[in-house]
Design an enzyme around this catalytic site. Structure first.
Site, PDB file in Angstrom:
ATOM      1  N   ARG A  35      17.043   5.474  18.238  1.00 21.12           N
ATOM      2  CA  ARG A  35      17.948   5.814  19.340  1.00 21.12           C
ATOM      3  C   ARG A  35      18.462   7.245  19.202  1.00 21.12           C
ATOM      4  O   ARG A  35      18.649   7.956  20.200  1.00 21.12           O
ATOM      5  CB  ARG A  35      19.103   4.806  19.383  1.00 21.12           C
ATOM      6  N   ASP A 329      15.949  -9.969  11.844  1.00 21.35           N
ATOM      7  CA  ASP A 329      14.885  -9.401  11.005  1.00 21.35           C
ATOM      8  C   ASP A 329      14.996  -9.841   9.547  1.00 21.35           C
ATOM      9  O   ASP A 329      14.128  -9.510   8.734  1.00 21.35           O
ATOM     10  CB  ASP A 329      14.926  -7.870  11.076  1.00 21.35           C
ATOM     11  N   ARG A 406       7.912  -6.644   6.680  1.00 18.12           N
ATOM     12  CA  ARG A 406       8.966  -7.498   6.111  1.00 18.12           C
ATOM     13  C   ARG A 406       8.392  -8.698   5.350  1.00 18.12           C
ATOM     14  O   ARG A 406       9.043  -9.228   4.452  1.00 18.12           O
ATOM     15  CB  ARG A 406       9.950  -7.931   7.199  1.00 18.12           C
TER      16      ARG A 406
END
Ligand code: S3P
Length: 446
Positions: A35, A329, A406
Site C-alpha cells: 500500500r 494468514d 507460509r
C-alpha cells in the site's frame, strides 16, 4: 516472474534444534509495504518509505507502479524514494504486469487500473494463476471496467479501465481486505463517493493509509454492526514519510517456534499489532502461550510492540471462527502449534484458506500428517490431536509446499520441534514474503 518460476526447486531438511534465545527483527509488513508503494506512486511529489519489505511480492508491486509511470528508487536497506504521478495520471504499461505469486499486488492493482484510462494485462505464476479473481472482477465491472479473464475468472486477464468510472455501493460477499481495498483504490479516481460495506472487519491498512495520504475517507458502523467505508474520488494525495512496522505474519513463525522449542526465550522487536492482524497472539495465549508485549508504541500510524515469547506448555482449544479474519494468514503456523499442544484443537469457518497461495487446509493436513501429527481435515477447518509437548516424529517423507511460502516456513518450524527433522520440497517461495527467514532461523537454531 518469481524466483520459483525460473530456477530449480531448492529442498531442505529442517533439523531439530536447541532453545531459541536472543533478539530478532522481522521484515516490514507485506500488506503495508504494498500500500505504501501504491499510494506514494499516486501522490504528487516525493514520498520516503523506510522498513519496506524487499520480498518478491512487494517488488512485483514496485515494478508495476514503475511500468505505470512512478519513479521508484531504493536508497538503502529497506529505504525507498517514490515520485508519484498523481491520481488519474497513471500511464499505459507497455508490457504485461507480472504479479509473480502475489494476490495482493494483483487485486489491489486491478482496483487502481479500473478507474484509469489504461489497459493492462495481468499475469502470474502457477499458484497465482489458479486463484479466484471473480471477487474483484465483479465490483470493478460494476464501476465500468472491462475485464476479460481466463476460464474460471483467473489470470491471465486483461483489464480496460473506465474513464470516468462509476461510484458504487458494494457490500462485500467475502471477508476480504483485498476486495475491499480494490474497490477503495478504484474509488480514488472515481467522481463522487464510493462506498464499501464490510459485514466482517478485515485488516484496515488501506483505510488508515488513505487517510494518512489525505484522502477524504470515513468509517462508520451501520445498525447491523457492519463497517461502512466511504471514499471521495478524484482525490489529491500528499506525499508522505512512512515507517513500515514489522510483519506480524512473519513474526508468527518465530512466535510459534519459541513457544514449542523447550527452553526458548525470544524477543521479537517492532511487531505490528493492529487489532485486525493480531488474532494469532490471542489464540496462542488462550492455549497457554507466554507472549508479553514490551515497549508499546506507534509506528507509521500502526500499534507496535516488542514481543517476549517463552517456551510454554500449550493446550488444545476450540478456535472461535469469528477471530479468523484477524489471523487469516497465520493458520498454517497455528496448526503447527496445535500439533504440539496437549489435547485437541478444533478450527472451523476457514473456507478462505482453500484459495490462498495453496489450499492451506489440504496442504497442511498432508504436511503435518507426513511429519507424524494426527490431523483430520473437514470442509472448513482442521482438527488436530497434539503430542502434549513431545517432539513430532518427523522424517517420513518430503513435504510438498505447492509454491506457498507460509507452508514452507510453517513446516520448517515443525522440523525444529521434531525428532528426525522435516524435509520440505522447495524453499524458494519463502522469498516472496521473508527473504531472510532461513538466515534468521539458522542464526538462532544452533
Ligand atoms: C491481504 C489480505 C488477505 C491476506 C493477504 C494479504 C492484504 O487476503 O490473506 O495475505 O494485504 O489485503 P484476503 O483479502 O484474500 O483475505
Amino acid at each position: 516472474m518469481s524466483a520459483a518460476d525460473q530456477t530449480a526447486p531448492i529442498p531442505r531438511r529442517f533439523a531439530p534444534c536447541g532453545p531459541l534465545k536472543g533478539r530478532i527483527r522481522v521484515p516490514g509488513d507485506k500488506s503495508i509495504s504494498h500500500r505504501a508503494l501504491m499510494l506514494s506512486s499516486l501522490a504528487v511529489g516525493t514520498s520516503s518509505i523506510s522498513g519496506l519489505l524487499e520480498g518478491e511480492d512487494v517488488l512485483a508491486t514496485a515494478a508495476a507502479m514503475r511500468a505505470m509511470g512512478a519513479r521508484i528508487e531504493r536508497t538503502g536497506d529497506g529505504q525507498w524514494r517514490v515520485d508519484g504521478v498523481g491520481v488519474g495520471a497513471l500511464l499505459q504499461p507497455q508490457a504485461a504486469l507480472d504479479m509473480g505469486n502475489s494476490g495482493t499486488s494483483t487485486r489491489l492493482l486491478m482496483g487502481l487500473v479500473a478507474s484509469h484510462p489504461v489497459t493492462a494485462s495481468f499475469i502470474g505464476d502457477a499458484s497465482l494463476s489458479k486463484r479466484p479473481m471473480g471477487r474483484v472482477i465483479e465490483p470493478l465491472s460494476l464501476m465500468g471496467a472491462d475485464i476479460t479473464a481466463s476460464t474460471g475468472g483467473t489470470l491471465p486477464l486483461m483489464l480496460r479501465g473506465a474513464s470516468p468510472a462509476v461510484p458504487i455501493t458494494y457490500r462485500l460477499p467475502v471477508a476480504s481486505a483485498q476486495v475491499k481495498s480494490a474497490v477503495l483504490l478504484a474509488g480514488l479516481n472515481t467522481p463522487g463517493i464510493t462506498t464499501v460495506i464490510e459485514p466482517v472487519p478485515t485488516r484496515d491498512h488501506s483505510e488508515r493509509m488513505l487517510k494518512g495520504f489525505g484522502a477524504e475517507l470515513s468509517v462508520e458502523q451501520d445498525d447491523d454492526g457492519a463497517r461502512v467505508i466511504r471514499i471521495r474520488g478524484e482525490a489529491e494525495l500528499q506525499p508522505q514519510t512512512i515507517d513500515v512496522p514489522g510483519d506480524p505474519s512473519s513474526a508468527a513463525f518465530f512466535i510459534v517456534a519459541a513457544l514449542v522449542v523447550p527452553g526458548s526465550e525470544l524477543v521479537i522487536e517492532n511487531v505490528g499489532l493492529n487489532p485486525t492482524r493480531a488474532g494469532l497472539i490471542e489464540v496462542l495465549r488462550q492455549m497457554g502461550g507466554s507472549i508479553e508485549e514490551a515497549n508499546p508504541r506507534e509506528v507509521g500510524g500502526e500499534p507496535v510492540a516488542d514481543l517476549v515469547v517463552r517456551h510454554s506448555p500449550l493446550k488444545g482449544i476450540e478456535v472461535d471462527p469469528a477471530i479468523a479474519p484477524s489471523m487469516i494468514d497465520e493458520f498454517p503456523a497455528l496448526f503447527v502449534a496445535a500439533a504440539l499442544a496437549r489435547g485437541r484443537t478444533v478450527t472451523s469457518g476457514l473456507d478462505e484458506l482453500r484459495v490462498k497461495e495453496s489450499d492451506r487446509l489440504a496442504v497442511m493436513a498432508t504436511a503435518l500428517t507426513l511429519a507424524g501429527a494426527r490431523v483430520t481435515e473437514q470442509e472448513d477447518g482442521l482438527t488436530i490431536e497434539g503430542t502434549g509437548g513431545e517432539s513430532l516424529p518427523g522424517g517420513y517423507g518430503t513435504v510438498a509446499t505447492h509454491l506457498d511460502h507460509r507452508i514452507a516456513m510453517s513446516m520448517a518450524i515443525a522440523g525444529l520441534a521434531s525428532s528426525e527433522g522435516v524435509e520440505v520440497d522447495d524453499t524458494r517461495p519463502i522469498a516472496t514474503s521473508f527473504p531472510d527467514f532461513e538466515t534468521l532461523l539458522d542464526g538462532l537454531a544452533q
